[in-house]
Design an enzyme around this catalytic site. Sequence first.
Site, PDB file in Angstrom:
ATOM      1  N   ASP A 434      40.380  15.301  89.960  1.00 48.43           N
ATOM      2  CA  ASP A 434      41.228  14.464  89.047  1.00 48.43           C
ATOM      3  C   ASP A 434      41.850  13.117  89.530  1.00 48.43           C
ATOM      4  OD1 ASP A 434      42.564  14.436  86.558  1.00 48.43           O
ATOM      5  OD2 ASP A 434      44.017  15.909  86.606  1.00 48.43           O
ATOM      6  N   GLU A 437      42.106   6.847  89.539  1.00 49.33           N
ATOM      7  CA  GLU A 437      42.185   5.421  88.593  1.00 49.33           C
ATOM      8  C   GLU A 437      43.163   4.633  89.332  1.00 49.33           C
ATOM      9  OE1 GLU A 437      41.046   9.036  86.313  1.00 49.33           O
ATOM     10  OE2 GLU A 437      43.045   8.398  87.049  1.00 49.33           O
ATOM     11  N   ASP A 502      42.829  12.829  79.176  1.00 47.82           N
ATOM     12  CA  ASP A 502      44.065  13.544  78.518  1.00 47.82           C
ATOM     13  C   ASP A 502      43.967  13.138  77.080  1.00 47.82           C
ATOM     14  OD1 ASP A 502      44.597  14.250  80.883  1.00 47.82           O
ATOM     15  OD2 ASP A 502      46.021  12.961  81.280  1.00 47.82           O
TER      16      ASP A 502
END
Length: 778
Positions: A434, A437, A502
């Site tokens: 996860d 970024e 998300d």
Amino acid sequence: MKFRDGMWLTAEGVQVEYAEEVYDIAETEKGLSLLCPTRKIFSRGDTLNRSTLTVDVEAACDGVISVETTHWAGAVNKGPHFDLFPDGRPSIEHKVSKGDKGTTLSAGSLSATVAGDDHTFDIRFHSTDGSKHLTSLLGRSVGLAYTPAPSNPLQTGDMRDFKHYIFTQTTLGVGESVHGLGERFGAYNKVGQSVALWNADGGTSSDQAYKNVSFWLSSRGYGIFIDTPEKVDLEIGSERCSRVQTSVEGQRLKWYIIYGPTPKEVLGRYSVLTGRPSKVPSWSYGLWLSTSFTTNYDEATVKSFLEGMKERDTPVDVFHYDCFWMKAFTWTDFVFDSERFPDPKAQIARLKSSGLVKKVCVWINPYIAQHGAAFKHAAEKGYLLKRKNGEVWQWDLWQAGMGLVDFTNPEAVKWYVSCLNGLFDQGVDAIKTDFGERIPTLDVEWHDKSVDPHKMHNYYAFIWNKTVYEALQARYGTTEAVLFARSATAGTQRFPLVWGGDCESTPEAMAESVRGGLGLGLCGYAFWSNDIGGFEGSPAPWIYKRWVAFGLLCSHSRLHGSNSYRVPWTIDSDSTEEEGCSRTLARWTALKTRLMPYLFAQAGRAVREGLPLSLRAMCLEFPDDPTAWFLDRQFMVGESLLAAPVFDESGEVEFYLPRGTWTSFFTNQTRDGPGWFREKHGFGSLPLYVRENTVLVLGKPGVKGAVYDYAADVEVCLYQVREGASAELVDGEGEVLGTLRVGTDGGLEGQELLKGAWTKNDGGRHVEESYMKTIEWL
């Protein structure tokens, strides 16, 4: 980034200089080098006090030509650089010829012609046989820009107070559409949009993207790959309506034009350039169940979830422990919370031996929290990114005092892999990678001093996922490795798989996810998933059930949420009705399980050809149908199944069928395309249509889990077949056993490959009459 204020004015504070003519053409080892002054040269005096741009046009491989524009060649071209041609560069013998139209460079099926007229700048890209014009670089389409605009050329002797850009503008034809550029959640056709390729954690309801890929596909039969991981700004018909402008800050810009002519062939060549997706094992196609993010769970909770799924006839192939398998404030330190999971190795072993689950996945990220067990060691050893003053780079966004693993340090990679091996020792089979970024670019210095921090921002996703993926391969074998990654860039398709990030629990967010999956698939990503039910918020039962139908037709399927569970009985108070959440999930999971002989065979072809398995954009299968290039609410599952998710609570849905005869998977009723159709569906179905001339192999009804013998006890379904219609049969490793084929007499050849009590149906599959009551044609 826009450099002009409309057609006539330069943007305020910007100085722009264009390549005005091709002054000289030099033949090079791989192609042509063009010297292009920024004014037309009529006399020797015109060559003074004037910038030039060098445009190098080179043959890369068959159907692929690179174009590199450089202003000042002395600028250091720092890394990182994309890992191109990872399986080896195909040989190519380019050809340079001169004729009435100018000088032409040919790279197999693709050519570039530089016009021979004096005082012109004109480069045309076309098929070598002359049958198809693709795009062009015309007058005032290649240039450099300064901001702020220098008032005196002497000022550029010190560039510290100036930004310097290189840009190119390729022409857009009438009706041409542009797609791809990664997993983007806005409008599917990018014409009219400004797009910045810069990985960001923005969710699915913004113009930001977790997976920025510097590749776009044109409806005219070509693609463009921009060869830099740094920030790229694109104005796609949004500064000049008839052009796609690509700009970067720096002294050079390189891109490749890739010819098809079909979009499948474009993606095939793109995958040679940046890498083909790798195989993923059969168990990964089954249902994944997550604990969700901030929910409260321990070993008893996990067991109750899996037992509850089994009781409701829904097998789970992979169970995922999200963030709180570690203690709060410690992520990622690779240490199970000892209070909630006192013996994780034994617990995982018990889950697997009980038959409740085949595999286990855990969540990690590349950030190392200050309060976790790993931080002190990693900081002391120099495994974390540093500021320019030598201190560890830290902030409190996400995790308190977190640092960032510096994967440019080989010793940091070894340490990180050792931490992963500790998880594998405890029985962990897959990793959810996860985040990745928010990679800093200011006041940082990487261990590898040759890299540019701005280029590292997007590229970090590649080296991090590569590290984890290769660790999984080393432990479990080259075809058993599986990631569940959120951030990506060009080339990360080599380390499957990814999910969409998300999203909210709304029908609009489900549509956003469809658009994101379609766009990423057009960048060579074979495998893609999303959070069934939506991540943020608590889905209404009808949204959950519609999302279940969509999610189980993606290549990979996971139930996951933020602050609420996604097991079905928590959604609708454990309704036992046939169209309740539990029964709906059970039916769609069973359907995907039955589709595994088809899905796994199609996955092998997707890997070989660099194509998406699902979501596959309609234009890949029907490129000559203009409507197919604008369909963003439906997709193909492989080459033979068309799916249209339902976004309305009423169950009504509108969808498009291309030319041909299509058969409803659920009823065996047929429709003839091309045309738009409307239907109303209960929760156990959606428009799922089988393409004509399809041999569809289905697993035995009632089979449990994604892993079984895909050649035994199968149902072979024929849909308007003609001689030569075929289907590959694969084993549990994805290896091709042989081909079932319709012979000249309409008989089925290759029957010797089938085992057990298999059946053949000539008019489609054996259907359940109950669907006739829940599907209404409008």
